[in-house]
Design an enzyme around this catalytic site. Structure first.
Site, PDB file in Angstrom:
ATOM      1  N   ASN A  18      50.474  75.793 -70.397  1.00  0.00           N
ATOM      2  CA  ASN A  18      50.880  74.785 -69.411  1.00  0.00           C
ATOM      3  C   ASN A  18      49.966  74.982 -68.207  1.00  0.00           C
ATOM      4  O   ASN A  18      50.157  75.890 -67.405  1.00  0.00           O
ATOM      5  CB  ASN A  18      52.356  75.015 -69.043  1.00  0.00           C
ATOM      6  CG  ASN A  18      52.858  73.995 -68.038  1.00  0.00           C
ATOM      7  OD1 ASN A  18      52.080  73.203 -67.497  1.00  0.00           O
ATOM      8  ND2 ASN A  18      54.147  74.016 -67.775  1.00  0.00           N
ATOM      9  N   ARG A  63      50.745  71.491 -72.899  1.00  0.00           N
ATOM     10  CA  ARG A  63      51.600  70.518 -72.217  1.00  0.00           C
ATOM     11  C   ARG A  63      50.687  69.530 -71.488  1.00  0.00           C
ATOM     12  O   ARG A  63      49.831  69.922 -70.696  1.00  0.00           O
ATOM     13  CB  ARG A  63      52.485  71.225 -71.193  1.00  0.00           C
ATOM     14  CG  ARG A  63      53.288  70.237 -70.405  1.00  0.00           C
ATOM     15  CD  ARG A  63      53.913  70.877 -69.205  1.00  0.00           C
ATOM     16  NE  ARG A  63      54.649  69.878 -68.459  1.00  0.00           N
ATOM     17  CZ  ARG A  63      54.823  69.914 -67.154  1.00  0.00           C
ATOM     18  NH1 ARG A  63      54.307  70.904 -66.441  1.00  0.00           N
ATOM     19  NH2 ARG A  63      55.502  68.975 -66.545  1.00  0.00           N
ATOM     20  N   GLU A  78      61.136  74.462 -72.943  1.00  0.00           N
ATOM     21  CA  GLU A  78      60.027  73.539 -73.194  1.00  0.00           C
ATOM     22  C   GLU A  78      58.928  74.216 -74.007  1.00  0.00           C
ATOM     23  O   GLU A  78      58.294  73.580 -74.842  1.00  0.00           O
ATOM     24  CB  GLU A  78      59.477  73.023 -71.854  1.00  0.00           C
ATOM     25  CG  GLU A  78      60.428  72.030 -71.200  1.00  0.00           C
ATOM     26  CD  GLU A  78      60.187  71.819 -69.715  1.00  0.00           C
ATOM     27  OE1 GLU A  78      60.516  72.726 -68.929  1.00  0.00           O
ATOM     28  OE2 GLU A  78      59.679  70.745 -69.347  1.00  0.00           O
TER      29      GLU A  78
END
Ligand code: AMP
Length: 398
Positions: free
Chosen positions: A7, A91, A385
């Protein structure tokens, strides 16, 4: 297969290495101050101590190099060599209307993500820097893009259209996209599993209440509405973001304070929300709750307005869904603040919700916080996530 989940922000990079078969997190960490003096990497192998090391990271390539070195380190690493990393899941914040699901990153996909940068100029370019750095250091390893917006692509036109001249949608694709989609999708799925219900028959409202916050209405596993919009600024009042307001306020402040639109937008993103309403006291709900309990009027104002707004959006989604089976709280505030949950649910008695105070006071795992006779179930489900990104990545590359 081990999946590296990345991320990547403009000056930071979070990572986890997840075994896709067992779903065990083998290691995780964070690189901060990339491109700024004083860069630091923190790394925690499963069952081991957190190590924090200062190391120069002029670009994301050096940051990812350090991540890979930490993962393969002889003493504290969790894999022997890079060949034990089967794929990387990235992400990606904005997929526009182009991506309704995760996908393997090809040159064409990368070009399309670049085209979506217009819609997320702060996020997509940073996400792509992470993709390029991984491609350079791990040639031949498949990369997957998992979009924050994809889960919300099932919204019908009546939910995503803004009441603006239609040409702005046609020319610039100005519409509601929604964010935190990976979390909303994961939590809606866990809600059905927790209740032992078939997701295709369930009406759920997911409240992702973190520093950024959004609510979504999920019917039969598909998102039908969500509170964030073209950007993550719309909807709920957040830690530092204003959420919904009268758009004419921008011009009013511009005239009164002699500020430009971009200066005001920065205030709406960074100095508003509960931070703004509490006269700068804090954007953190732990501080606000403490001050609220001590009788601080600024904290009381911010907290009351915040919880009222969450309840109003939930109410509007009960209408959008024409009923609701379960309301689920997740993310930093949703998972940890029984105080906020109780205040929000106090507005929802008309739905036949009765909170179980003892259950609501607990913290930790997935749990139900309503009494057995409550007409609508209220749950707390920790979001994950990274696991959702690893699952999507594995599904596409195995
Ligand atoms: P997230 O963006 O999901 O990481 O959420 C971060 C926010 O969660 C913080 O800014 C806090 O406001 C909130 N938070 C974390 N722990 C607690 C807690 N124990 N009680 C209340 N709020 C919390």
């Amino acid at each position: 297969m081990n999946i590296l989940v990345i991320n990547c922000g403009s000056s930071s990079l979070k990572f986890q290495l997840i075994n896709a078969e067992t779903e065990e997190v083998k290691a995780k960490g964070l690189c901060e101050r990339i491109g700024i003096e004083g860069s630091v990497i923190s790394y925690t192998p499963a069952g081991g101590e957190k190590e924090v090391t200062q190391s120069p990271m002029p670009t994301h390539t050096e940051a990812i190099s350090l991540v890979l070195a930490a993962l393969t380190n002889e003493k504290t690493g969790v894999v022997k060599s890079l060949s034990e990393i089967g794929a990387v899941g990235h992400r990606i914040v904005h997929g526009g209307e182009k991506f309704a699901s995760s996908c393997v990153i090809t040159d064409e996909v990368q070009k399309t993500i670049e085209e979506c940068s217009d819609l997320a100029p702060l996020h997509n370019p940073a996400n792509l820097i992470g993709v390029n750095a991984c491609k350079e250091l791990m040639p031949g390893v498949p990369m997957v893009a998992v979009f924050d917006t994809a889960f919300h692509q099932t919204m019908p036109e009546k939910a995503y259209i803004y009441a603006l001249p239609y040409e702005y949608y046609e020319k610039y694709k100005i519409r509601r996209y929604g964010f935190h989609g990976t979390s909303h999708g994961y939590v809606a799925g866990r809600t059905a599993a927790f209740l032992g219900r078939d997701i295709t028959e369930l009406k759920t409202i997911v409240c992702h209440l973190g520093n950024g916050a959004s609510v979504s209405a999920v019917n039969g596993g598909k998102c039908v509405d969500t509170s964030m919009g073209l950007t993550p600024l719309e909807g709920l009042y957040m830690g530092t973001r204003s959420g919904d307001l009268d758009p004419a306020i921008l011009e009013f402040i511009a005239n009164k304070e002699g500020k430009s639109i971009s200066e005001i937008t920065s205030i709406l993103n960074k100095k508003s929300g509960v931070l703004g309403m509490s006269c700068g006291l804090s954007s953190d709900f732990r501080d606000l709750q403490e001050a609220y309990e001590a009788g601080n009027p600024a904290a009381i104002r911010a907290m009351e307005a915040y919880c009222y707004k969450v309840a109003k959006v939930i109410g509007s989604y009960v209408a959008a869904l024409n009923g609701v089976d379960a309301i689920t709280f997740t993310a930093g505030i949703g998972e940890n603040s029984g105080f906020v949950r109780e205040k929000v649910c106090a507005y929802l008695g008309y739905l036949g919700i009765t909170l179980d105070a003892a259950a609501n006071a607990k913290r930790g795992d997935e749990m139900e916080i309503t009494t057995p006779d409550s007409k609508v179930k209220v749950l707390v489900i920790p979001t994950n996530e990274e696991l959702a990104i690893a699952r999507d990545t594995y599904a596409l590359v195995k």
